[in-house]
Design a protein around this motif. Structure first.
Motif, PDB file in Angstrom:
ATOM      1  N   LYS A   1     -23.879  43.405 -26.799  1.00 34.32           N
ATOM      2  CA  LYS A   1     -22.589  42.885 -26.144  1.00 34.32           C
ATOM      3  C   LYS A   1     -22.602  43.170 -24.824  1.00 34.32           C
ATOM      4  O   LYS A   1     -23.270  44.055 -24.182  1.00 34.32           O
ATOM      5  CB  LYS A   1     -21.456  43.824 -26.683  1.00 34.32           C
ATOM      6  N   THR A   2     -21.503  42.661 -24.096  1.00 39.77           N
ATOM      7  CA  THR A   2     -21.223  42.602 -22.723  1.00 39.77           C
ATOM      8  C   THR A   2     -19.931  43.256 -22.598  1.00 39.77           C
ATOM      9  O   THR A   2     -18.863  42.774 -22.996  1.00 39.77           O
ATOM     10  CB  THR A   2     -21.124  41.357 -22.024  1.00 39.77           C
ATOM     11  N   ILE A   3     -19.611  44.596 -22.343  1.00 46.21           N
ATOM     12  CA  ILE A   3     -18.460  45.212 -22.259  1.00 46.21           C
ATOM     13  C   ILE A   3     -18.123  45.925 -20.835  1.00 46.21           C
ATOM     14  O   ILE A   3     -19.161  46.458 -20.070  1.00 46.21           O
ATOM     15  CB  ILE A   3     -18.262  46.354 -23.239  1.00 46.21           C
ATOM     16  N   PRO A   4     -17.186  46.251 -20.682  1.00 51.99           N
ATOM     17  CA  PRO A   4     -16.568  47.019 -19.259  1.00 51.99           C
ATOM     18  C   PRO A   4     -16.957  48.351 -19.485  1.00 51.99           C
ATOM     19  O   PRO A   4     -16.382  48.780 -20.539  1.00 51.99           O
ATOM     20  CB  PRO A   4     -15.083  46.769 -19.004  1.00 51.99           C
ATOM     21  N   ILE A   5     -17.532  49.045 -18.677  1.00 54.90           N
ATOM     22  CA  ILE A   5     -17.689  50.419 -18.718  1.00 54.90           C
ATOM     23  C   ILE A   5     -17.383  51.224 -17.407  1.00 54.90           C
ATOM     24  O   ILE A   5     -17.615  50.549 -16.234  1.00 54.90           O
ATOM     25  CB  ILE A   5     -19.024  50.452 -18.919  1.00 54.90           C
ATOM     26  N   THR A   6     -16.662  52.415 -17.398  1.00 56.71           N
ATOM     27  CA  THR A   6     -16.134  53.192 -16.217  1.00 56.71           C
ATOM     28  C   THR A   6     -17.285  54.001 -15.836  1.00 56.71           C
ATOM     29  O   THR A   6     -17.710  54.826 -16.717  1.00 56.71           O
ATOM     30  CB  THR A   6     -15.004  53.649 -16.477  1.00 56.71           C
ATOM     31  N   PHE A   7     -17.884  53.891 -14.590  1.00 55.40           N
ATOM     32  CA  PHE A   7     -18.683  54.755 -14.048  1.00 55.40           C
ATOM     33  C   PHE A   7     -18.013  55.565 -12.926  1.00 55.40           C
ATOM     34  O   PHE A   7     -17.261  55.159 -12.220  1.00 55.40           O
ATOM     35  CB  PHE A   7     -19.843  54.092 -13.403  1.00 55.40           C
ATOM     36  N   ALA A   8     -18.370  56.827 -13.018  1.00 54.46           N
ATOM     37  CA  ALA A   8     -17.909  57.635 -11.737  1.00 54.46           C
ATOM     38  C   ALA A   8     -18.516  57.045 -10.382  1.00 54.46           C
ATOM     39  O   ALA A   8     -19.830  56.774 -10.675  1.00 54.46           O
ATOM     40  CB  ALA A   8     -18.314  59.278 -12.081  1.00 54.46           C
ATOM     41  N   LEU A   9     -17.929  57.140  -9.452  1.00 56.23           N
ATOM     42  CA  LEU A   9     -18.756  56.768  -8.168  1.00 56.23           C
ATOM     43  C   LEU A   9     -19.256  58.120  -7.588  1.00 56.23           C
ATOM     44  O   LEU A   9     -18.946  59.137  -7.778  1.00 56.23           O
ATOM     45  CB  LEU A   9     -17.512  56.412  -6.971  1.00 56.23           C
ATOM     46  N   ASP A  10     -20.284  57.876  -6.541  1.00 55.14           N
ATOM     47  CA  ASP A  10     -21.112  58.778  -6.155  1.00 55.14           C
ATOM     48  C   ASP A  10     -20.024  59.720  -5.313  1.00 55.14           C
ATOM     49  O   ASP A  10     -18.975  59.228  -4.703  1.00 55.14           O
ATOM     50  CB  ASP A  10     -22.107  58.214  -5.231  1.00 55.14           C
ATOM     51  N   ASP A  11     -20.351  60.798  -5.140  1.00 54.65           N
ATOM     52  CA  ASP A  11     -19.476  61.830  -4.366  1.00 54.65           C
ATOM     53  C   ASP A  11     -18.903  61.396  -2.924  1.00 54.65           C
ATOM     54  O   ASP A  11     -18.189  61.727  -2.412  1.00 54.65           O
ATOM     55  CB  ASP A  11     -19.715  63.413  -4.583  1.00 54.65           C
ATOM     56  N   ASP A  12     -20.087  60.791  -2.383  1.00 54.10           N
ATOM     57  CA  ASP A  12     -19.881  60.566  -1.139  1.00 54.10           C
ATOM     58  C   ASP A  12     -18.863  59.311  -0.761  1.00 54.10           C
ATOM     59  O   ASP A  12     -17.958  59.308   0.021  1.00 54.10           O
ATOM     60  CB  ASP A  12     -21.343  60.095  -0.330  1.00 54.10           C
ATOM     61  N   ILE A  13     -18.925  58.277  -2.133  1.00 54.41           N
ATOM     62  CA  ILE A  13     -17.871  57.358  -1.725  1.00 54.41           C
ATOM     63  C   ILE A  13     -16.694  57.802  -2.324  1.00 54.41           C
ATOM     64  O   ILE A  13     -15.658  57.392  -1.747  1.00 54.41           O
ATOM     65  CB  ILE A  13     -18.435  56.515  -2.848  1.00 54.41           C
ATOM     66  N   ASP A  14     -16.734  58.723  -3.213  1.00 47.80           N
ATOM     67  CA  ASP A  14     -15.341  59.602  -3.294  1.00 47.80           C
ATOM     68  C   ASP A  14     -14.569  60.296  -2.304  1.00 47.80           C
ATOM     69  O   ASP A  14     -13.477  59.805  -2.048  1.00 47.80           O
ATOM     70  CB  ASP A  14     -15.697  60.593  -4.706  1.00 47.80           C
ATOM     71  N   SER A  15     -15.480  60.837  -1.466  1.00 44.84           N
ATOM     72  CA  SER A  15     -15.026  61.397  -0.410  1.00 44.84           C
ATOM     73  C   SER A  15     -14.511  60.533   0.643  1.00 44.84           C
ATOM     74  O   SER A  15     -13.357  60.588   1.191  1.00 44.84           O
ATOM     75  CB  SER A  15     -16.058  62.275   0.353  1.00 44.84           C
ATOM     76  N   PHE A  16     -15.095  59.197   0.856  1.00 46.96           N
ATOM     77  CA  PHE A  16     -14.858  58.267   1.677  1.00 46.96           C
ATOM     78  C   PHE A  16     -13.521  57.538   1.363  1.00 46.96           C
ATOM     79  O   PHE A  16     -12.459  57.417   1.985  1.00 46.96           O
ATOM     80  CB  PHE A  16     -15.764  56.909   1.725  1.00 46.96           C
ATOM     81  N   LEU A  17     -13.218  57.385  -0.079  1.00 50.60           N
ATOM     82  CA  LEU A  17     -12.042  56.746  -0.650  1.00 50.60           C
ATOM     83  C   LEU A  17     -10.841  57.744  -0.537  1.00 50.60           C
ATOM     84  O   LEU A  17      -9.791  57.422  -0.377  1.00 50.60           O
ATOM     85  CB  LEU A  17     -12.433  56.361  -2.130  1.00 50.60           C
ATOM     86  N   ARG A  18     -11.169  59.097  -0.478  1.00 57.39           N
ATOM     87  CA  ARG A  18     -10.127  60.076  -0.288  1.00 57.39           C
ATOM     88  C   ARG A  18      -9.688  60.084   1.330  1.00 57.39           C
ATOM     89  O   ARG A  18      -8.841  60.661   1.741  1.00 57.39           O
ATOM     90  CB  ARG A  18     -10.680  61.418  -0.881  1.00 57.39           C
ATOM     91  N   GLY A  19     -10.393  59.685   2.028  1.00 53.38           N
ATOM     92  CA  GLY A  19     -10.410  59.954   3.681  1.00 53.38           C
ATOM     93  C   GLY A  19     -11.127  60.871   4.018  1.00 53.38           C
ATOM     94  O   GLY A  19     -10.982  61.236   5.237  1.00 53.38           O
ATOM     95  N   TYR A  20     -11.746  61.849   3.485  1.00 49.05           N
ATOM     96  CA  TYR A  20     -12.648  62.953   3.858  1.00 49.05           C
ATOM     97  C   TYR A  20     -13.754  62.344   4.976  1.00 49.05           C
ATOM     98  O   TYR A  20     -14.267  62.890   5.915  1.00 49.05           O
ATOM     99  CB  TYR A  20     -13.192  63.675   3.039  1.00 49.05           C
ATOM    100  N   ILE A  21     -14.251  61.131   4.395  1.00 54.43           N
ATOM    101  CA  ILE A  21     -15.182  60.533   5.459  1.00 54.43           C
ATOM    102  C   ILE A  21     -14.579  59.407   6.305  1.00 54.43           C
ATOM    103  O   ILE A  21     -14.114  58.590   5.510  1.00 54.43           O
ATOM    104  CB  ILE A  21     -16.499  59.950   4.672  1.00 54.43           C
ATOM    105  N   LYS A  22     -14.289  59.490   7.573  1.00 51.97           N
ATOM    106  CA  LYS A  22     -13.510  58.479   8.234  1.00 51.97           C
ATOM    107  C   LYS A  22     -14.446  57.124   8.720  1.00 51.97           C
ATOM    108  O   LYS A  22     -15.567  57.421   8.957  1.00 51.97           O
ATOM    109  CB  LYS A  22     -12.939  59.092   9.551  1.00 51.97           C
ATOM    110  N   ARG A  23     -13.958  55.973   8.861  1.00 47.99           N
ATOM    111  CA  ARG A  23     -14.730  55.054   8.988  1.00 47.99           C
ATOM    112  C   ARG A  23     -14.976  54.864  10.556  1.00 47.99           C
ATOM    113  O   ARG A  23     -15.873  54.487  10.993  1.00 47.99           O
ATOM    114  CB  ARG A  23     -13.641  53.472   9.091  1.00 47.99           C
ATOM    115  N   ASP A  24     -13.941  55.492  11.192  1.00 44.52           N
ATOM    116  CA  ASP A  24     -14.247  55.355  12.513  1.00 44.52           C
ATOM    117  C   ASP A  24     -15.084  56.471  13.417  1.00 44.52           C
ATOM    118  O   ASP A  24     -15.204  56.578  14.405  1.00 44.52           O
ATOM    119  CB  ASP A  24     -12.912  55.257  13.627  1.00 44.52           C
ATOM    120  N   THR A  25     -15.733  57.231  12.339  1.00 48.40           N
ATOM    121  CA  THR A  25     -16.886  58.500  12.773  1.00 48.40           C
ATOM    122  C   THR A  25     -17.936  57.532  13.135  1.00 48.40           C
ATOM    123  O   THR A  25     -18.234  56.339  12.313  1.00 48.40           O
ATOM    124  CB  THR A  25     -17.152  59.039  11.771  1.00 48.40           C
TER     125      THR A  25
END
Lengths: 274, 436
Positions: free
Chosen positions: B144-168
């Motif tokens: 089957k083809t089903i939607p599965i939820t995966f954890a994002l890598d911790d660096d991505i997680d940090s980025f999404l939380r704003g710990y890693i800033k885009r303007d760096t």
């Protein structure tokens, strides 16, 4: 120094004035010395306790009367550094003989303390505890009847029969003391030791206990330590006066309170010392 | 009385009253000063506590959550299960990783090798294991083809939380612009969720913060404390009963007493050295196991339990002892029928204190090797394990940004465990306490 005739023709050395012997002795104590570490608390005391007799021990605080009382059921064993010398015989048995076990001894000699000290258990369990540990009742009914009779004999039954399962410590001081007496007589002792049983009670409760002591005296030998000379005069047949660890004078209560032989006794009962 | 007193007369009542009155103010002022010093001390203590909790919760609560991405994965039977027998062996050797990546590429369309390499950084390394596990548990999903939820890598997680800033500047960032672009695509497509972490409670030790959890350490702590309690409570209480009720008062018991009191003050790491030397060195027990850890902590807890149990026993009113001896109870009966029931709440209090200390202890466990990096969740007291405080210690040491939050989360879990344990003990104590 008076040399008295011992029953079996032995000589007994004693300074005590009056007749230390009882006609029908239950306990005979001879030349008892008690030491707390190096301090001597009782000095060469000899005294008989008669069968079904009420004898009171009086004297100023610290004179050793409680210590002497606690020799009879070996309660002094529980105190560190306490040493008892001499001879205390209960029914032809030396109670300080190494072969004597204190458990049956204390079942035979009940004790009531100065401060009412019921167990933190129900009224029923307080009275039933002694018979239970000594195996005096084989069925629940038997135990029930022991509890009922003991409470009746202690004059407490009517007051507590509806709340036997409520805590013993919830009773009033006088009731607690009668509960302690019920607890003591539940194991069918022959002798009851009372260590100032009324000193923590009000006059009405005291009167009840005294009445009870009077009743119990028909069936038990009672040794009572008291600070109240009126109480000694009211309840006991014989009275022994202690001073500084010595038995000064002993005699019939009436005689001690009316015509004491010894100067110290006279001074104490007339309120000049003590 | 001496004769000198003859010349003195007592002070005039009015004058005495005046003096007393003038003193009252001074005395009152002293009362107020003392009271305010006390209040200030409590205020300082409370503010430290508030600060501590605020900082732990501020970091720890986000640690319980993380970012997930949901992808449509085609669970192709042939590629997932090359041997075709649905065994764990077969599934883990299958091509789950490729399938997951294909699902990801479908969403973000990476062009060329470089972009694909960047895309690979988005997902946690655990993604393929998650797929294999899902199929292992539920083989009917195959094909089957089903939607599965995966954890994002911790660096991505940090980025999404704003710990890693885009303007760096890009070279100072742990993730490059391409990755950020892809992540933004995923966010725009509404595929990224921020939700309660699957891993913090059920995961085990890991170097990747997004899949690291405390389950192994928690079970290790429970097993270790279990051994500690089984060992220290009976021995401690029995020692206290003997010393209070039966031991003769002589030189030997005096020396024993002094030694027990001294043991209570010995630094805990010393017990670790003792455990290392005796249990591991002499008896040859394996390292890192809760059995040895529990024994070491048990020895450490013993003096606390003994001292508080003795205090509880000696606090039983002597009139109760008199009463029991008076009706002819033996020593043993007096102890077990009267003294211990009255002393049990106090004994439990000591045990709570001792166990709480054991739960938070790290140093002695480091000595016996419970600091090892153990991924497997222990099933028995004889399997290698670690414990919560050691886990916290290790996480605090790791460099990844998300471990800062995880450390605080684990601290919260430790505190909750502690409160739960104490709560049970207090409940038991109140239940056993006789209120009359």
């Amino acid at each position: 120094m008076v040399i008295m005739n011992y029953s079996n023709n032995m000589k007994l050395e004693t300074k005590t004035i009056g007749n230390i012997f009882a006609d029908n002795p239950k306990i005979t104590s001879r030349n008892v010395n008690v030491f707390y570490h190096d301090k001597q608390a009782i000095n060469n005391v000899s005294l008989d306790v008669g069968s079904k007799e009420i004898i009171s021990l009086i004297g100023p605080s610290g004179c050793g009367k409680s210590t002497f009382l606690r020799c009879f059921n070996r309660m002094n064993d529980t105190i560190d550094g306490c040493k008892v010398e001499g001879n205390i015989v209960l029914d032809d048995q030396d109670i300080y003989h190494p072969s004597v076990d204190v458990v049956p001894l204390r079942a035979k000699i009940g004790m009531v303390f100065q401060k009412p000290n019921p167990f933190p258990k129900s009224i029923y369990d307080n009275v039933a505890y002694g018979p239970k540990i000594h195996g005096l009742a084989s069925t629940k009914d038997e135990l029930d009847s022991i509890v009922e009779l003991s409470l009746k004999n202690a004059g407490l039954w009517n007051e507590v029969k509806d709340r036997l399962q409520s805590p013993g410590t919830g009773l009033s001081g006088g009731q607690q003391q009668r509960l302690c007496i019920a607890r003591a007589i539940a194991v069918s002792p022959e002798i009851i030791l009372m260590d100032e049983p009324c000193s923590a009670l009000d006059p009405i409760a005291t009167a009840k206990i005294e009445e009870l002591i009077h009743q119990l005296g028909k069936n038990y030998s009672i040794v009572i330590v008291t600070h109240s000379m009126q109480q000694a005069a009211r309840v006991s047949q014989r009275t022994a006066y202690f001073h500084l660890g010595e038995l000064i004078e002993v005699g019939l209560t009436k005689q001690i309170f009316t015509t004491p032989q010894d100067k110290q006794t006279e001074a104490y009962i007339s309120g000049r010392i003590g | 009385m001496s004769n000198n007193n003859k010349n003195y007369t007592l002070m005039d009542a009015k004058k005495a009253e005046e003096i007393v009155r003038s003193n009252v103010k001074k005395r009152k002022r002293k009362d107020i000063v003392l009271k305010s010093i006390g209040q200030f001390a409590i205020f300082v203590a409370l503010s430290f506590l508030v600060f501590l909790f605020a900082s732990i919760f501020a970091k720890g609560i986000p640690g319980f959550f993380q970012h997930y991405v949901t992808l449509e994965v085609n669970l192709d039977q042939k590629r997932l299960d090359p041997k075709g027998d649905l065994s764990a062996d077969s599934l883990y050797s299958g091509d789950a990783r490729k399938l997951v990546l294909e699902a990801l590429y479908k969403e973000i369309n990476p062009k060329g090798r470089k972009q694909k390499k960047a895309a690979k950084k988005i997902l946690s390394s655990n993604a393929e294991i998650r797929v294999a596990q899902m199929v292992l548990e539920n083989p009917s999903l195959l094909g089957k083809t089903i939607p599965i939820t995966f954890a994002l890598d911790d660096d991505i997680d940090s980025f999404l939380r704003g710990y890693i800033k885009r303007d760096t500047p890009e070279r100072d960032r742990r993730i490059n612009d391409t990755v950020i672009k892809f992540v933004n695509v995923l966010v725009e497509k509404n595929l990224v969720d921020y939700k309660f972490s699957d891993y913090i409670l059920s995961g085990s030790a890991s170097r990747s913060p997004e899949i690291a959890g405390v389950k192994g350490a928690l079970i290790g702590s429970i097993l270790t404390l279990f051994v500690c309690f089984i060992l220290s409570f009976p021995i401690g209480v029995a020692t206290a009963i003997y010393l209070e009720g039966f031991a003769p008062k002589n030189r030997i018991t005096e020396i024993i007493e002094i030694n027990i009191n001294n043991l209570a003050a010995v630094p805990s790491v010393v017990f670790g050295i003792l455990g290392l030397a005796i249990f591991i060195g002499v008896f040859g027990m394996p390292r890192s196991i809760p059995l040895v850890g529990g024994m070491v902590l048990g020895i450490m807890t013993l003096p606390t339990i003994i001292i508080s149990s003795r205090a509880a026993i000696s606090a039983v009113p002597p009139s109760i002892l008199d009463a029991a001896y008076g009706v002819g109870a033996s020593k043993l009966q007096t102890m077990f029928h009267h003294v211990i029931p009255l002393a049990i709440p106090g004994m439990l209090t000591g045990t709570i204190i001792g166990m709480a200390r054991a739960l938070g202890e790290t140093a002695p466990l480091l000595m016996i090797g419970m600091v090892a990096f153990i991924v497997d969740i222990p099933n028995s007291i004889q399997e290698p394990a670690t414990v919560l405080p050691v886990q916290i210690f290790m996480w605090a040491d790791f460099a990844e940004r998300m471990f800062v939050n995880k450390t605080s989360s684990a601290t919260i879990i430790l505190l909750v465990f502690l409160i739960l344990m104490n709560g049970i003990a207090i409940f038991l104590r109140n239940k056993l306490e006789r209120r009359w």
